[in-house]
Scaffold this active site. Structure first.
Site, short mmCIF file in Angstrom:
data_model
loop_
_atom_site.label_atom_id
_atom_site.label_comp_id
_atom_site.label_asym_id
_atom_site.label_seq_id
_atom_site.Cartn_x
_atom_site.Cartn_y
_atom_site.Cartn_z
N HIS A 104 20.21 93.19 99.45
CA HIS A 104 20.78 92.10 100.25
C HIS A 104 20.28 90.74 99.73
CE1 HIS A 104 21.96 90.29 104.29
NE2 HIS A 104 21.16 89.36 103.80
N GLU A 105 18.97 90.63 99.56
CA GLU A 105 18.39 89.37 99.09
C GLU A 105 18.76 89.10 97.64
OE1 GLU A 105 17.32 87.55 101.25
OE2 GLU A 105 16.72 88.88 102.87
N HIS A 146 22.19 87.51 97.42
CA HIS A 146 22.15 86.06 97.69
C HIS A 146 21.69 85.31 96.44
CE1 HIS A 146 23.02 86.06 101.92
NE2 HIS A 146 21.94 86.74 102.27
#
Length: 269
Positions: free
Chosen positions: A60-61, A64
C-alpha cells in the site's frame, strides 16, 4: 558523483529490504502450514493473516511512493520508500503498529499510511489524485486475489482441516476469507472522503484553496473521528454488512470470514 555511482545509488534505493523478504518468508511458510494442515491450525492462521496484512500494508505504502516518483517527487527513493521496508516509513506507528493492533483487537482493516510526499514537486491535479488512489487500489487488488479463488471453490479440497464451533472446514480458504475481509474494510475506510484518509486526498486537489485551508486543521483527527463513529454499534453493523455484501458478490459468505477470525484468535479457544 559519476554516472556509475548515481546508477548504483538508484539501484540501492529500489532494492527490496530484507525485512520485507522476512515477511514474505513468514507468509509463505505459514501459508504452506495452513494449506497442508501442519501444526496447530489457529496459530498458523494467525501468522498467515498477520504476515499477509503487513505485506499488504507495505505494498500500500509502496504504491503511494512509486506513483509519486513517476509524478515528479524524486526524493521518495532516498527516503527508503521504494525498498518495501516498513521501518522506513514516516510514521511506523500509524502505518504498521496501529493497523496490526486493530486487527488483533477487533478485526478492522485500519488504513495504514505515512509516506511523506513532497507535493510541491508534483504538477497537475490528476497526478495528486492518482498518488492518493494508488494505496487503496492495492487493497482492492489484494482482496480480489484472495476472494476469487475462494469464491470459485478452487481451494475447497486443500488438505488442512479443523473443527471450529462444530464446523469441519478447510482452514486455508477460511484464513484467506478473513484476510480478504480486512482488505475490503481497509479499502472502504481509506476511500472515505475524510481529511487524513486517501479518499480525501483523491478529491482534495479539485477543491478550492479556501476549502482546503478550512479543512486542513482537521486532517490529523480524521482517522480518529472515523473510528469513534465506527465504534458505535449501529454504524459498525452497517459497515460490516457492506463489507460482507461485497464479499457475497464473489460468493464468499460472511460465515467463512467469521470462522477465519475465530481461528485467528486462537488464544480465546
Amino acid at each position: 558523483m559519476s554516472f556509475a555511482d548515481a546508477r548504483r545509488s538508484g539501484s540501492e534505493e529500489r532494492r527490496i529490504s530484507p525485512v520485507f523478504w522476512v515477511l514474505l518468508a513468514i507468509l509463505g511458510t505459514s501459508g504452506w502450514a495452513v494449506w497442508s494442515g501442519y501444526g496447530a491450525p489457529g496459530f498458523g492462521v494467525f501468522l498467515l493473516v498477520v504476515a499477509g496484512w503487513m505485506v499488504s500494508l507495505c505494498l500500500h505504502e509502496y504504491a503511494h511512493a512509486r506513483t509519486a516518483l513517476h509524478g515528479g517527487d524524486i526524493t521518495v527513493g532516498a527516503k527508503g520508500y521504494l525498498t518495501l521496508n516498513p521501518l522506513k516509513y514516516a510514521n511506523g506507528m500509524l502505518s504498521f503498529v496501529m493497523p496490526v493492533i486493530f486487527v488483533l483487537l477487533g478485526g478492522i482493516g485500519l488504513p495504514g499510511g505515512a509516506v511523506y510526499i513532497e507535493r510541491g514537486r508534483i504538477q497537475g491535479r490528476l497526478k495528486h489524485s492518482l498518488i492518493s488512489a494508488a494505496g487503496p487500489l492495492v487493497n482492492v487488488l489484494f482482496a480480489l486475489v484472495l476472494l476469487i479463488p475462494v469464491g470459485q471453490g478452487w481451494l475447497d479440497d486443500t488438505p488442512g482441516v479443523a473443527t471450529v464451533r462444530g464446523y469441519e472446514l478447510h482452514t486455508f480458504p477460511v484464513a484467506l476469507s478473513y484476510l480478504a475481509m480486512l482488505q475490503v474494510s481497509a479499502a472502504l475506510l481509506n476511500l472515505l472522503p475524510v481529511p487524513g484518509l486517501d479518499g480525501y486526498g483523491i478529491i482534495e486537489p479539485w477543491l478550492s484553496l479556501k476549502t482546503r485551508r478550512a479543512v486542513e486543521p482537521f486532517a490529523p483527527y480524521g482517522l480518529l473521528a472515523v473510528f469513534i463513529v465506527l465504534w458505535q454499534s449501529k454504524v459498525n453493523t452497517w459497515f460490516f454488512n457492506l463489507v460482507f455484501q461485497i464479499m457475497d458478490l464473489f460468493q464468499v459468505h460472511a460465515i467463512y470470514a467469521g470462522l477465519g477470525q475465530v481461528l485467528f484468535r486462537f488464544w480465546e479457544s
